[in-house]
Each structure stands twice: as C-alpha cells, then as structure tokens.
Design an enzyme around this catalytic site. Structure first.
Site, PDB file in Angstrom:
ATOM      1  N   ASP A  81      -2.395   6.070  12.614  1.00 13.27           N
ATOM      2  CA  ASP A  81      -3.271   4.911  12.838  1.00 13.27           C
ATOM      3  C   ASP A  81      -3.211   4.391  14.273  1.00 13.27           C
ATOM      4  O   ASP A  81      -4.248   4.103  14.874  1.00 13.27           O
ATOM      5  CB  ASP A  81      -3.007   3.793  11.813  1.00 13.27           C
ATOM      6  CG  ASP A  81      -1.579   3.259  11.781  1.00 13.27           C
ATOM      7  OD1 ASP A  81      -0.691   3.839  12.437  1.00 13.27           O
ATOM      8  OD2 ASP A  81      -1.347   2.240  11.085  1.00 13.27           O
ATOM      9  N   GLY A 111       8.417   1.468   3.071  1.00  7.11           N
ATOM     10  CA  GLY A 111       7.164   2.126   3.442  1.00  7.11           C
ATOM     11  C   GLY A 111       6.013   1.716   2.543  1.00  7.11           C
ATOM     12  O   GLY A 111       4.995   2.391   2.471  1.00  7.11           O
ATOM     13  N   ASP A 163       0.311   9.924   8.079  1.00  9.05           N
ATOM     14  CA  ASP A 163       1.220   8.933   8.671  1.00  9.05           C
ATOM     15  C   ASP A 163       1.419   9.158  10.166  1.00  9.05           C
ATOM     16  O   ASP A 163       1.294  10.266  10.674  1.00  9.05           O
ATOM     17  CB  ASP A 163       2.552   8.910   7.919  1.00  9.05           C
ATOM     18  CG  ASP A 163       2.431   8.017   6.691  1.00  9.05           C
ATOM     19  OD1 ASP A 163       1.944   6.882   6.862  1.00  9.05           O
ATOM     20  OD2 ASP A 163       2.750   8.477   5.584  1.00  9.05           O
ATOM     21  N   HIS A 164       1.714   8.053  10.836  1.00  3.47           N
ATOM     22  CA  HIS A 164       1.831   8.010  12.295  1.00  3.47           C
ATOM     23  C   HIS A 164       0.540   8.510  12.946  1.00  3.47           C
ATOM     24  O   HIS A 164       0.556   9.214  13.948  1.00  3.47           O
ATOM     25  CB  HIS A 164       3.078   8.774  12.769  1.00  3.47           C
ATOM     26  CG  HIS A 164       4.328   8.012  12.420  1.00  3.47           C
ATOM     27  ND1 HIS A 164       4.931   7.132  13.271  1.00  3.47           N
ATOM     28  CD2 HIS A 164       5.035   7.957  11.266  1.00  3.47           C
ATOM     29  CE1 HIS A 164       5.975   6.571  12.677  1.00  3.47           C
ATOM     30  NE2 HIS A 164       6.063   7.052  11.451  1.00  3.47           N
ATOM     31  N   ASP A 216      -1.972  -0.666   7.489  1.00  2.00           N
ATOM     32  CA  ASP A 216      -1.389  -1.443   6.396  1.00  2.00           C
ATOM     33  C   ASP A 216      -2.215  -2.679   6.089  1.00  2.00           C
ATOM     34  O   ASP A 216      -2.534  -2.978   4.932  1.00  2.00           O
ATOM     35  CB  ASP A 216       0.041  -1.870   6.759  1.00  2.00           C
ATOM     36  CG  ASP A 216       0.911  -0.680   7.071  1.00  2.00           C
ATOM     37  OD1 ASP A 216       0.468   0.455   6.854  1.00  2.00           O
ATOM     38  OD2 ASP A 216       2.041  -0.884   7.536  1.00  2.00           O
ATOM     39  N   ARG A 238       0.840  -1.205   0.000  1.00  2.00           N
ATOM     40  CA  ARG A 238       0.000   0.000   0.000  1.00  2.00           C
ATOM     41  C   ARG A 238       0.868   1.246   0.000  1.00  2.00           C
ATOM     42  O   ARG A 238       2.021   1.239   0.436  1.00  2.00           O
ATOM     43  CB  ARG A 238      -0.962   0.016   1.176  1.00  2.00           C
ATOM     44  CG  ARG A 238      -0.312   0.131   2.546  1.00  2.00           C
ATOM     45  CD  ARG A 238      -0.300   1.545   3.078  1.00  2.00           C
ATOM     46  NE  ARG A 238       0.496   1.662   4.291  1.00  2.00           N
ATOM     47  CZ  ARG A 238       1.774   1.987   4.304  1.00  2.00           C
ATOM     48  NH1 ARG A 238       2.419   2.228   3.183  1.00  2.00           N
ATOM     49  NH2 ARG A 238       2.446   2.075   5.447  1.00  2.00           N
TER      50      ARG A 238
HETATM   51  P1  NG1 Z   1       5.309   1.037   7.084  1.00  2.00           P
HETATM   52  O1  NG1 Z   1       5.141   2.073   6.072  1.00  2.00           O
HETATM   53  O2  NG1 Z   1       5.042  -0.332   6.549  1.00  2.00           O
HETATM   54  O3  NG1 Z   1       6.585   1.190   7.805  1.00  2.00           O
HETATM   55  C1  NG1 Z   1       4.232   1.665   9.516  1.00  2.00           C
HETATM   56  C2  NG1 Z   1       3.165   0.952  10.355  1.00  2.00           C
HETATM   57  C3  NG1 Z   1       1.750   1.541  10.115  1.00  2.00           C
HETATM   58  C4  NG1 Z   1       1.762   3.048  10.244  1.00  2.00           C
HETATM   59  C5  NG1 Z   1       2.871   3.648   9.371  1.00  2.00           C
HETATM   60  C6  NG1 Z   1       2.996   5.137   9.535  1.00  2.00           C
HETATM   61  C7  NG1 Z   1       3.336  -1.451  10.841  1.00  2.00           C
HETATM   62  C8  NG1 Z   1       3.186  -2.826  10.308  1.00  2.00           C
HETATM   63  N1  NG1 Z   1       3.116  -0.457   9.983  1.00  2.00           N
HETATM   64  O4  NG1 Z   1       4.082   1.315   8.157  1.00  2.00           O
HETATM   65  O5  NG1 Z   1       0.839   0.947  11.009  1.00  2.00           O
HETATM   66  O6  NG1 Z   1       1.877   3.459  11.582  1.00  2.00           O
HETATM   67  O7  NG1 Z   1       4.137   3.067   9.688  1.00  2.00           O
HETATM   68  O8  NG1 Z   1       1.836   5.778   9.161  1.00  2.00           O
HETATM   69  O9  NG1 Z   1       3.650  -1.280  12.004  1.00  2.00           O
END
Ligand code: NG1
Length: 460
Positions: free
Chosen positions: A37, A130, A34-35, A177, A28
């Site tokens: 959820d 990401g 971001d940061h 995610d 996705r």
């Molecule tokens: P990614 O982009 O996969 O590092 C992480 C967290 C999300 C969310 C985002 C920031 C996991 C599996 N994924 O995603 O829940 O907090 O950072 O928006 O912990």
C-alpha cells in the site's frame, strides 16, 4: 463482547450522564498484497466481524476523554487543539490523538473551536496481530470527533485523512487498513487501488471460509517492530530513488517511477517484461551499503538519508549487516502486485484453487524477498498447507501475528483441530514453552468479511 447496554451502564456510572451515540470500527484481514500500500500498489483486504465498539456523548468544551471499559488500560484525556503533543511512543492514547490531530489540522482556520466528547470503548480485536486494531481505533475516534463537530467527509476522503493521520504514531504505513475499516462490505473482499484511491468489491466465492490463526508471536508496532516495519517503506524509497535516476534514460520514458507503484506498463509505456528486465539490471543483487545506494541514486549519503531513510525519531535506518536488499524488496513488490491482480480475477470467476495458490506464493515472497515473515509464521503456513488449506499466508505488517487460510467450508472444524494439534500443541509448545495454554486455546477462529465502520445516534 459487551453489549452496548453494558457499555452504556459503564458510561453512566463513570461520566454521570447518558451516552447519545454509538460507534463501531472493524479490524481487517489482508487476503493478499502486503507491504504494497505505501508503494501505491493495489491490495485485497476485507473488514472482519471483530471490532472496537464505543458509546459516547459530546461535551461543551474541547476535551476528549476516553475510558477503556475493561479498566485494563484506564482512561486518557486531552484537548482538541491546533497542536496535540503525543504521549510517549507506546501509549494507546496516541491512536485517538492521531485521529483528532489529523482532523483538526484539516479543519483548522477561521479561529475554529472544536467540541470534544466522552466515550467508553471496548474491543474484541486482538492487538499486535496484523488485524489493524490500531487503525480501527483511529477510525473510531475520528468518526466520533467528526459527528460531534458536524464535519462531513466522503468515505474515500475520510480513508485518506485517517491514513495520513495515523502516521502521527510513528508508523510510515500506507492506507490499506483505514480504507478497509471504513469501506468494508458484508461478504465482500475489497480491491483497493491507490493514487487515486478507489475501492471495488468482490464476492467471496461459495463454499469457502476464512480461518485465521494467531502465530502468537506479537508484532507490537509501538516498540521494536515499529522500526522493523518502517525499514520496509524506507527500503522501497531507496530503491525508487535509484530507479528514478536510471529508468527514464534506459526505458526512454519521460516519466520516472515516483513510487514503485508507477512501475506499470501503462505508466511507463513498456511491457511488463521490459520493465522487469530493466529494473533488475539497474538494481544489483545482494545488499547495498549506504554509500553504494547513494552513488546509484546520484546523491550524497546525506541527501539520500534525509530524503528517504529517516525513521520516525528522525534517526537514519541503521544499515543491516548484509546491506539493504533492494533487489529482493522490489521483486516482492512487483510480483505481489501481479498476484493481487490475478487474485482479484480469480475471485471474480470463483476460482478458489487459484486464489489459494496465490496466497501460498505470496507468503513465500514475503518470507524470501519481502523479509517480513518469521519462522513461526512460516511453520504455521506449512502446517496449514498440510492440514488441507487451499491457501494460507501471514497477513498484515508481518514479523508474526495472524495467518489467514482459505478452507473449504465443510472442512473448517477438522482444519482448526489439525492446526491446534500440529502448530499449537506440538510446534509452539516446543519452540515457545512460555506461551500459555489459554492463549493457544483461543488462537484459531473463522472470520466473516463484514461491513465497515459506522457511527449513529443511540436508539433508546
Ligand atoms: P498491520 O497489519 O496493522 O501491521 C501495516 C500497515 C499497513 C500495511 C501493512 C502491510 C499501518 C497502520 N498499517 O498493517 O498500511 O502496510 O502493514 O501490508 O501502518
């Protein structure tokens, strides 16, 4: 990307029988938010046309055996049982273990026996960028395990289950995610609300495309970046502990914010301006020491640490040299949440200029207040702006990884060329001469919002 036929051939030659099912789980991109959820604030991601694929067949025993088709990472095998001990922290086998452990824990009771499966997997999803390759892998394994055991969940139930399950690997993330991976829709951006979990989809306005560009700074969450990532949910919990103590009296509300997502006009019965005024008078600007944060939360340092500040290995988050910047973190969450709402409205009315502006503002907030950007992602964003993007921002967990840019569809090729020249050939070559030309040559591409994960019987 291998075809299912190639994967099936590999399966047959490795396991000596034919696969019976196939499964796909996309990565996705988060357009904005971001940061948020893990703070129960809404986000606007979409599933992409890059994914992990698998072919599989059930087994009679409870063993799960997964082979990486490129043989790059070999094979992992483990049993589906009540307690599944993790591999060491950075092992890729922890992702399938996370999914299976989560489902086993949910289904256990009555002396149930689980069926395992054999699978061969392949991925065209870049890792540590990401794009949530980790959650795609968790969801993929979870879906296969459910199908071979006849377990049924609604998409939202399964999203929550997989979000909780993935914490087994040590990240303290929210559910964006897994929810995007499971509920993605072709041509749509998803607005995900948490608590309760809810998805609404918005069409991508006509005439614009999403171009993603890898900063080529890896944010491998299995290593040091996991601690960096986890520091953000911890700081949010510290800020909430302080606000929980002070807000009810100041705002004269019976309902404290149990998470930063509860700092809404609706929940607290106050206007947004009042909430901002109170929150930013309760929190002090500048860094907090542990002692200061504990005093402000009305707790001992030990109580505060145990209730909110433990890393996955149960050690306390080390105090940063300038203290915990709780004021800035909360400002990121409150302003970003509003940008998400505004962005959803702008998508609805097809106002792409506003979507783009909000993306740039979001990047700046992640950089200045969120503290999860890095100089390379900042430069990439500015280069994208100069190259004509309507909007651009680092996407996902941060500290590097991919940027997403909103670009007029007729301009994507010129835009990509400009990024290639100004970021990869000029900036990155100067700052990181160690990064290979090959890595740079495949770092920029257009993605399409796509359908979510699926599992089905093989068509013969
Ligand atoms: P990614 O982009 O996969 O590092 C992480 C967290 C999300 C969310 C985002 C920031 C996991 C599996 N994924 O995603 O829940 O907090 O950072 O928006 O912990």
């Amino acid at each position: 990307m291998p075809t299912i036929k190639n994967l099936s051939n590999k399966f047959e030659s490795f396991f000596g029988r034919k696969p019976t099912g196939e499964a796909f789980a996309p990565g996705r991109i988060n357009l904005i938010g971001d940061h948020l959820d893990y703070n129960n604030c809404p986000v606007l991601p979409f599933a992409v046309d890059l994914r992990i694929s698998a072919v599989f067949a059930p087994r009679e025993d409870n063993r799960i055996c997964i082979l990486d088709s490129l043989a790059r990472r070999g094979q992992r095998s483990f049993d589906a049982e009540a307690y599944i001990a993790p591999y060491e922290t950075s092992d890729w086998g922890n992702y399938p273990k996370a999914a299976v452990q989560g489902i086993v824990a949910d289904q256990i009771g009555g002396g149930r026996r689980f069926k395992g499966f054999d699978a061969v997997i392949e991925s065209n999803l870049p890792s540590a960028g990401g794009l949530s390759s980790s959650s795609a892998f968790v969801v993929l394994t979870g879906m296969i395990f459910c199908v071979v055991n006849g377990f049924e969940y609604t998409p939202l139930e399964f999203s929550s289950l997989m979000a909780a399950a993935e914490r087994y690997v040590g990240t303290q993330g929210g559910g964006m995610d897994q929810t995007a991976c499971i509920n993605g829709k072709n041509g749509k951006v998803l607005k995900i609300d948490f608590n309760p979990l809810h998805c609404r989809s918005f069409s991508v306005p006509d005439g614009v495309s999403f171009v993603i560009a890898d900063s080529l700074i890896k944010a491998q969450k299995t290593e040091a970046a996991m601690a960096l990532y986890n520091s953000k949910p911890i700081e949010s919990r510290m800020a909430t502990a302080i606000l929980n103590r002070r807000l009810p009296a100041v705002l004269k509300t019976a309902c404290p914010p149990f998470s930063l997502g509860d700092l809404t006009a609706e929940k607290l019965g106050a206007t947004e301006n009042e909430i901002d005024r109170v929150v930013f008078s309760v929190l002090k600007e500048g860094g907090y020491t542990y002692e200061e944060a504990a005093a402000a939360a009305g707790m001992s340092v030990d109580e505060l640490t145990r209730s909110c500040c433990l890393m996955s290995d149960k050690t306390p988050l080390p105090e940063p040299p300038n203290g915990f910047e709780l004021f800035k973190r909360v400002r990121h969450v409150l302003t970003e949440r509003r940008r998400v709402e505004q962005c959803a409205q702008a998508l609805e009315t097809g106002d792409v200029e506003t979507v783009g502006r909000l993306m740039f503002e979001s990047h700046a907030s992640g950089r200045d207040d969120g503290g999860f950007s890095c100089p390379e992602s900042d430069s990439l964003t500015e280069i994208a702006r100069a190259a004509g993007a309507l909007g651009s921002r680092q996407t996902g967990g941060g500290f590097g990884g991919f940027n997403v840019s909103l670009v007029r569809s007729g301009e994507t090729e010129a835009f990509k060329e400009k990024l290639m020249k100004d970021y990869y050939e000029t900036y990155l070559s100067r700052m990181h001469p160690e990064i290979s030309a090959e890595a740079k040559s495949s770092a920029v591409f257009t993605v399409i919002p796509s359908d979510g994960a699926c599992v089905r019987q093989m068509s013969i």
